[in-house]
Design an enzyme around this catalytic site. Structure first.
Site, PDB file in Angstrom:
ATOM      1  CD  GLN A  97      -2.571  -1.352   2.582  1.00  0.00           C
ATOM      2  OE1 GLN A  97      -1.916  -1.771   3.535  1.00  0.00           O
ATOM      3  NE2 GLN A  97      -3.852  -1.044   2.685  1.00  0.00           N
TER       4      GLN A  97
ATOM      5  NE  ARG B   2     -13.930   4.286   7.136  1.00  0.00           N
ATOM      6  CZ  ARG B   2     -12.754   3.663   7.090  1.00  0.00           C
ATOM      7  NH1 ARG B   2     -12.138   3.495   5.936  1.00  0.00           N
ATOM      8  NH2 ARG B   2     -12.200   3.209   8.179  1.00  0.00           N
TER       9      ARG B   2
ATOM     10  CD  GLU C 125      -9.766   4.745   9.678  1.00  0.00           C
ATOM     11  OE1 GLU C 125      -9.521   3.773  10.402  1.00  0.00           O
ATOM     12  OE2 GLU C 125      -9.229   4.899   8.575  1.00  0.00           O
TER      13      GLU C 125
ATOM     14  CG  ASP D 209      -8.879   4.002   4.707  1.00  0.00           C
ATOM     15  OD1 ASP D 209      -9.392   3.276   5.563  1.00  0.00           O
ATOM     16  OD2 ASP D 209      -7.690   3.886   4.330  1.00  0.00           O
TER      17      ASP D 209
END
Ligand code: GLC
Ligand code: CA
Length: 509
Positions: free
Chosen positions: A183, A213, A255, A215
């Site tokens: 990632q 949402r 988040e 991240d």
């Protein structure tokens, strides 16, 4: 069941730009929800087939964990193409069908926007890693050594693994990754990355999703001394908000980090509509019931006093990242019930994690990593494969799925499912729970949490025990109890008496 009047009032509250303040959301791991084609993997058509179940539960909005193509090194939080659908879950037509079916039922849809990093298989990274002069050479964060003085958090370990830097032999440099080496972090100091990611947001909004949402959104930019919500990240979030605001009635939830999310709201109008309140939500990573004290919860609620006008807390007691609420409640369903009550009676927008409403138990098989204990298939029925799939489920069911499933709990008036339905029905259409003022009451026994909720129309007193033994305590200010409308407790003057594991709601207006 909510009365027709409650339903009519709810429909009215859910219309217009403030809808998200009055909604109850449900987080879905599509892979584990319902499989329509027998390949053992939950998919969008399967989810579409369960919308009536969610509607009946009292859900107004769905947050889909990532649904885009992925090499699946982080359960989809490693995206290989931001404008397509994971073929395991269906295709864009299946997504469009799902969105239309949700909208037909007046349910909203938030998609997960994973902007901090991509999958290492993404074409951008494949190009970036090929050479220092390729077209996307500067789209990721590179260094000749496994550290960089301008990235303070790059010298210690990432969230997962040992080092936040991995050598890429083709380019002869290290790339930065806050999470798995699969990632790589995008370089937000490159204006092309900013433009492209904002365009991805526009793509999904144009498709008709109701918001996002976001991240780990605080981690986009790093400095030598801080890696969360540095000023450049704040600027980016304001740009993202402007994109959202160019569409009617959209909302996004952050988040946030592990502390109070206050900084994610900005002025209350220019950053996030909602942010997860983790210090409240996971009770400092363990249910306070084990400690038998309200103190952590009390503090997290008190911290919301500092929010700007317009901020809306997003409350939760579980998610795909942590142990199931059932596990955190140490297998004591009455603790989970009180935790759920507090999260739905305090001021904010509740998010229910799929299966939480069944009191779903943990699983024991790990396919991606140990967070899979909370990502097991949804058990719909008692017999074979619990109605999740006609094939072989991609991962084993959690413990006790023979008892803990929709079919079994549907028939049991004392089940967790019956409890969630009644709790959501109790709140429905009463805006006081969503946006009414909250005032904490100081009680001289830390085993008791007490607060009032007040709007122009209604006024409630909530008392919750953190103890498994009977409790009593004296409030430091006068109590106006009124009629007992839920649960069981006694109020006499300033004195509160609760049975073992008790909770109650009183209505005075
Ligand atoms: C967020 C997600 C988590 C993921 C991480 C990296 O914390 O909730 O599941 O692993 O971001 O994308
Ligand atoms: Ca399938």
């Amino acid at each position: 069941m909510p009365t027709p009047e409650q339903q009519a009032k709810a429909a009215q509250l859910l219309t217009g730009p403030d809808w998200y303040r009055h909604a109850v959301f449900y987080e879905v791991y599509v892979r584990s929800f319902a499989d329509s084609n027998g390949d053992g993997i939950g998919d969008l058509d399967g989810l579409t087939g369960k919308l009536d179940y969610l509607k009946g539960l009292g859900i107004d909005g769905i947050w889909l964990m990532p649904i885009m193509p992925t090499p699946f090194k982080d359960s989809g939080y490693d995206i290989a193409d931001y404008r397509a659908i994971n073929p395991d879950y269906g295709d864009m037509a299946a997504f469009d069908r799902f969105l239309a079916a949700a909208h037909d039922r007046k349910m909203r849809v938030l998609v997960d926007l994973v902007l901090n990093h991509t999958a290492s298989t993404h074409a951008w990274f494949q190009d970036s890693k090929s050479s220092k002069t390729s077209a996307k050479a500067d789209w990721y964060v590179w260094s000749d050594t496994p550290s960089r003085p301008d990235i303070g958090c790059g010298t210690y370990g990432p969230t997962f693994g040992d080092s936040a830097w991995t050598l890429e032999p083709a380019r002869g440099q290290y790339y930065f990754h806050r999470f798995y080496p699969d990632q790589p972090d995008l370089n937000y100091r490159n204006p092309e990355v900013v433009a492209e990611t904002l365009d991805i947001a526009k793509f999904w909004l144009t498709k008709g999703v109701d918001g996002f949402r976001c991240d780990v959104i605080g981690l986009l930019f790093e400095t030598a001394t801080s890696c969360e919500l540095v000023p450049e990240t704040v600027d980016y979030i304001k740009k993202l908000r402007a994109v959202l605001d160019s569409f009617p009635d959209r909302a996004m939830v952050a988040e946030s980090g592990l502390g109070t999310p206050v900084a994610y709201f900005g002025s209350g109008k220019d950053m996030f509509h909602m942010a997860f309140d983790f210090p409240y939500g996971y009770f400092g990573w363990n249910f306070a019931f084990a400690a038998k004290t309200r103190d952590q919860v009390f503090k997290a609620i008190a911290d919301t006093d500092a929010y700007p006008a317009g901020a809306q807390d997003a409350t939760l007691i579980g998610s795909h990242d942590v142990a199931r609420a059932y596990s955190r409640a140490l297998g004591d369903l009455s603790r989970q019930r009180r935790a759920a009550e507090i999260s739905m009676f305090m001021k904010g927008t509740p998010f229910v994690y799929y299966g939480e409403e069944l009191g779903l138990h943990p699983g024991a098989q790990f396919v991606v990593d140990n967070r899979d204990f909370a990502r097991t298939p949804m058990p719909w029925t008692t017999p074979q494969n619990h109605g999740f799939t006609t094939g072989k489920p991609w991962i084993d069911f959690g413990e006790a799925a023979d008892q803990t499933n929709v079919e079994a709990e549907d028939k049991d008036p004392d089940s967790m499912l019956a409890f969630y339905r009644s709790l959501l029905a109790f709140r429905r259409g009463h805006a006081v729970w969503d946006t009414g003022d909250l005032k904490l009451i100081d009680v001289d026994n830390s085993g008791i949490l007490a607060f009032t909720r007040t709007s122009a129309e209604e006024s409630y007193l909530v008392v919750e025990s953190f103890s498994d033994e009977p409790q009593d305590g004296t409030a430091k200010s006068d109590l106006r109890a009124g009629d007992l409308v839920r649960g069981n407790a006694t109020i006499a003057g300033r004195r509160i008496t609760l049975p073992a594991a008790g909770s109650a709601v009183f209505r005075s207006k």
